[in-house]
Design a protein around this motif. Structure first.
Motif, PDB file in Angstrom:
ATOM      1  N   MET A   1       0.754  -1.104  -0.026  1.00  0.00           N
ATOM      2  CA  MET A   1      -0.070  -0.031   0.189  1.00  0.00           C
ATOM      3  C   MET A   1       0.875   1.313  -0.058  1.00  0.00           C
ATOM      4  N   LYS A   2       0.529   2.241  -0.813  1.00  0.00           N
ATOM      5  CA  LYS A   2       1.338   3.297  -1.167  1.00  0.00           C
ATOM      6  C   LYS A   2       0.984   4.365   0.061  1.00  0.00           C
ATOM      7  N   PRO A   3       2.024   5.123   0.635  1.00  0.00           N
ATOM      8  CA  PRO A   3       1.732   6.263   1.679  1.00  0.00           C
ATOM      9  C   PRO A   3       0.949   7.360   0.861  1.00  0.00           C
ATOM     10  N   GLU A   4       0.311   8.079   1.535  1.00  0.00           N
ATOM     11  CA  GLU A   4      -0.688   9.260   0.698  1.00  0.00           C
ATOM     12  C   GLU A   4       0.501  10.331   0.766  1.00  0.00           C
ATOM     13  N   ASN A   5       1.250  10.537   1.903  1.00  0.00           N
ATOM     14  CA  ASN A   5       2.100  11.766   1.664  1.00  0.00           C
ATOM     15  C   ASN A   5       3.317  11.687   0.485  1.00  0.00           C
ATOM     16  N   PRO A   6       3.135  12.577  -0.506  1.00  0.00           N
ATOM     17  CA  PRO A   6       4.008  12.382  -1.506  1.00  0.00           C
ATOM     18  C   PRO A   6       5.693  12.199  -1.241  1.00  0.00           C
ATOM     19  N   GLY A   7       6.015  12.646  -0.004  1.00  0.00           N
ATOM     20  CA  GLY A   7       7.397  12.818   0.370  1.00  0.00           C
ATOM     21  C   GLY A   7       7.832  11.514   1.335  1.00  0.00           C
ATOM     22  N   SER A   8       6.602  10.805   1.777  1.00  0.00           N
ATOM     23  CA  SER A   8       6.835  10.080   3.112  1.00  0.00           C
ATOM     24  C   SER A   8       7.851   8.830   2.619  1.00  0.00           C
ATOM     25  N   ALA A   9       7.686   8.265   1.343  1.00  0.00           N
ATOM     26  CA  ALA A   9       8.347   7.168   0.910  1.00  0.00           C
ATOM     27  C   ALA A   9       9.948   7.461   0.969  1.00  0.00           C
ATOM     28  N   VAL A  10      10.230   8.660   0.886  1.00  0.00           N
ATOM     29  CA  VAL A  10      11.727   8.942   0.877  1.00  0.00           C
ATOM     30  C   VAL A  10      12.167   8.627   1.989  1.00  0.00           C
ATOM     31  N   ALA A  11      11.758   8.916   3.183  1.00  0.00           N
ATOM     32  CA  ALA A  11      12.327   8.472   4.440  1.00  0.00           C
ATOM     33  C   ALA A  11      11.910   7.128   5.127  1.00  0.00           C
ATOM     34  N   THR A  12      10.603   6.779   4.655  1.00  0.00           N
ATOM     35  CA  THR A  12      10.130   5.206   5.033  1.00  0.00           C
ATOM     36  C   THR A  12      10.698   4.415   4.275  1.00  0.00           C
ATOM     37  N   ALA A  13      10.883   4.526   3.088  1.00  0.00           N
ATOM     38  CA  ALA A  13      11.460   3.651   2.162  1.00  0.00           C
ATOM     39  C   ALA A  13      12.924   3.624   1.743  1.00  0.00           C
ATOM     40  N   PRO A  14      13.519   4.167   2.547  1.00  0.00           N
ATOM     41  CA  PRO A  14      14.887   3.963   2.157  1.00  0.00           C
ATOM     42  C   PRO A  14      15.444   2.521   2.271  1.00  0.00           C
ATOM     43  N   LEU A  15      14.670   1.940   3.288  1.00  0.00           N
ATOM     44  CA  LEU A  15      14.832   0.423   3.380  1.00  0.00           C
ATOM     45  C   LEU A  15      13.689  -0.051   2.888  1.00  0.00           C
ATOM     46  N   GLY A 109      12.125  16.131  -6.014  1.00  0.00           N
ATOM     47  CA  GLY A 109      13.607  16.342  -6.039  1.00  0.00           C
ATOM     48  C   GLY A 109      14.455  15.998  -5.013  1.00  0.00           C
ATOM     49  N   LEU A 110      14.072  15.840  -3.995  1.00  0.00           N
ATOM     50  CA  LEU A 110      14.870  15.188  -2.779  1.00  0.00           C
ATOM     51  C   LEU A 110      15.020  13.651  -3.096  1.00  0.00           C
ATOM     52  N   GLN A 111      13.773  13.194  -3.742  1.00  0.00           N
ATOM     53  CA  GLN A 111      14.210  11.788  -4.143  1.00  0.00           C
ATOM     54  C   GLN A 111      14.964  11.410  -4.862  1.00  0.00           C
ATOM     55  N   VAL A 112      15.243  12.086  -6.108  1.00  0.00           N
ATOM     56  CA  VAL A 112      16.163  12.113  -7.093  1.00  0.00           C
ATOM     57  C   VAL A 112      17.542  12.257  -6.687  1.00  0.00           C
ATOM     58  N   CYS A 113      17.835  13.295  -5.721  1.00  0.00           N
ATOM     59  CA  CYS A 113      19.166  13.551  -5.156  1.00  0.00           C
ATOM     60  C   CYS A 113      19.460  12.303  -4.141  1.00  0.00           C
ATOM     61  N   VAL A 114      18.722  11.589  -3.453  1.00  0.00           N
ATOM     62  CA  VAL A 114      18.994  10.464  -2.622  1.00  0.00           C
ATOM     63  C   VAL A 114      19.242   9.425  -3.701  1.00  0.00           C
ATOM     64  N   GLU A 341      10.145   3.605  -6.381  1.00  0.00           N
ATOM     65  CA  GLU A 341       9.174   4.490  -5.946  1.00  0.00           C
ATOM     66  C   GLU A 341       8.750   5.694  -6.874  1.00  0.00           C
ATOM     67  N   LEU A 342       9.984   6.013  -7.776  1.00  0.00           N
ATOM     68  CA  LEU A 342       9.937   6.997  -8.564  1.00  0.00           C
ATOM     69  C   LEU A 342       9.218   6.481  -9.896  1.00  0.00           C
ATOM     70  N   LEU A 343       9.847   5.460 -10.278  1.00  0.00           N
ATOM     71  CA  LEU A 343       9.444   4.917 -11.627  1.00  0.00           C
ATOM     72  C   LEU A 343       8.124   3.926 -11.907  1.00  0.00           C
ATOM     73  N   PHE A 344       7.785   3.472 -10.516  1.00  0.00           N
ATOM     74  CA  PHE A 344       6.636   2.811 -10.503  1.00  0.00           C
ATOM     75  C   PHE A 344       5.680   3.108  -9.148  1.00  0.00           C
TER      76      PHE A 344
END
Length: 444
Positions: A1-15, A109-114, A341-344
């Motif tokens: 299930m995808k998180p609703e916050n567009p930025g949440s994946a960056v910090a909750t999905a580093p792993l 932008g943050l996701q691309v930089c990570v 997360e970015l591609l799919f």
């Protein structure tokens, strides 16, 4: 299930995520401040430590220490920016903060930089492993790798063949593990090996100093022998990459029993890393002087005059190469999750889709292998990611959040500091890039 916050994946999905939904999260781990210090310090002390002595060759001892302190203080300021906004709003992730301030554009932008930062870091790991096993040739000097010292120069211990073996039979099996908990023992071993590397380097330098075999130290830059003022700025990306920890601050904070202690944990980690980096820079410079390579591990093939010395040199190199092999899969979790997360963005959780998981893992690993073969010098990658994505993650994005001030909590002092940090980051990056381009053109 995808998180609703567009930025949440960056910090909750580093792993790769555990099988919990946002509505049913996993229980909070009660981590002590010592555990937070350990995790943050681990994120800093990576491959960057290998190039710290090379920066001392350019800067000299005193400017080297001053620059380490400046970068550490800048990191402390920008992390404090992130934590203050986290405590004031609803967002609990770095990506969430960017989404609050700049919308989906900010979080992407943050996701691309990570992704770029982690991809560069993993390529650097492979380059260092290749240097250890297969050696390196730079400025007319051939440095043999461990395999070449033991078995002579053979086709099968060339960089391409040796790295291919490591990628297929060591990296790939670890990358196919879908649970980060299964890698905790490997991570523990990696930290122990990193500490052993620093201890052995320091002991070897002290022993050489006792016997009068150390190199003459240069306290300030040697402008009389080819070092220009602008060359000094090319060292900043190395230090910036060595102190990069912003993308792990929120995950570590989420596991603290008292999230308010995160600021103290970061400060303690910064002090530890300042001590480690200065010790490695000083003792590495003592051992090798102006012959230091961009990757100091390469130098350890020429500093032995006895069987014990040769054994110590090989131990230093192999211990850090194995350290990077153990860290590699953990960093790859972050890269793979962010790419997915970015591609799919509308696909199921990556861990549940075997075909997508295997394909993404193999494609990314192949790209990293080819890049490590094509560019066998870590200085270039440190310069690239250190002057672009790392600067954004560490300095520009946190300062931009303060200047945007969507919660109205930034003081005048905060905004002045944010502007100064952005000017420092952008200015030094532009000078470093220009200096590198000029030096490359002049060499041609």
């Amino acid at each position: 299930m995808k998180p609703e916050n567009p930025g949440s994946a960056v910090a909750t999905a580093p792993l790769l995520p555990r099988f919990h939904s946002p509505e049913n999260p996993s229980p909070r781990c009660s981590t002590s401040i010592s555990g937070a210090v350990f995790n943050v310090s681990t994120s800093m002390v990576g491959a960057g430590i290998m190039s710290i002595p090379a920066t001392f060759k350019v800067l000299g001892i005193i400017p080297g220490l001053i620059l380490i302190l400046i970068v550490a203080l800048s990191v402390e300021v920008t992390v404090e920016f992130l934590l203050r906004y986290t405590n004031s709003g609803k967002a609990v992730t770095y990506g969430g903060l960017m989404a609050e301030s700049f919308g989906k554009f900010g979080s992407v932008g943050l996701q691309v930089c990570v992704m770029v930062t982690n991809l560069g870091a993993l390529i650097i790991y492979l380059i260092i492993i290749g240097d250890v096993l297969c050696g390196n040739q730079s400025e007319g000097t051939l440095h043999l790798g461990v395999l070449q010292e033991w078995f002579g120069i053979q086709w099968w211990n060339s960089r391409a063949c040796a790295l291919l073996f490591v990628v297929l039979f060591i990296m790939l099996p670890l990358l196919l593990i879908r649970s980060i908990e299964s890698l905790k023992h490997a991570s523990g071993v990696s930290i122990l090996l990193a500490v052993m590397f620093v201890a052995i380097c320091s002991a070897m330098a002290i022993h050489a100093m006792w016997e009068g075999k150390t190199q003459r130290l240069r306290l300030v830059p040697d402008f009389a022998n080819g070092v220009s003022f602008f060359d000094l700025f090319t060292t900043l990306p190395v230090f910036a990459t060595g102190f990069a920890c912003h993308f792990c601050v929120h995950p570590v904070r989420a596991e603290l029993s008292r999230p308010s202690e995160m600021s103290s944990a970061v400060r303690i980690s910064l002090v530890l890393c300042v001590v480690i980096y200065f010790a490695v820079g000083l003792f590495g410079y003592l051992l090798f002087g102006d012959s230091i390579m961009a990757d100091i591990l390469v130098n350890f093939d020429q500093n032995a005059d006895s069987a014990i010395g040769a054994l110590l040199n090989d131990t230093v190199r192999l211990s850090y190469a194995i350290h990077l092999m153990m860290v590699f899969p953990v960093v790859n979790f972050s890269l793979r999750a962010n790419v997915d997360e970015l591609l799919f963005p509308r696909k199921p959780v990556l861990a549940t889709d075997t075909c997508r998981f295997l394909s993404l893992t193999c494609v990314l690993l192949a790209l990293m292998y080819l890049a490590a073969i094509a560019i066998p010098n870590i200085w270039y990658f440190f310069q690239f990611i250190g002057t672009t994505t790392v600067m954004c993650l560490m300095f520009i994005f946190p300062s931009a959040i303060i200047l945007r001030d969507v919660h109205g909590i930034s003081t005048t002092r905060d905004k002045i500091l944010a502007v100064l940090v952005i000017i420092l980051a952008v200015g030094t990056s532009l000078i470093a890039i220009s200096s590198n381009v000029y030096n490359s053109v002049r060499r041609e």
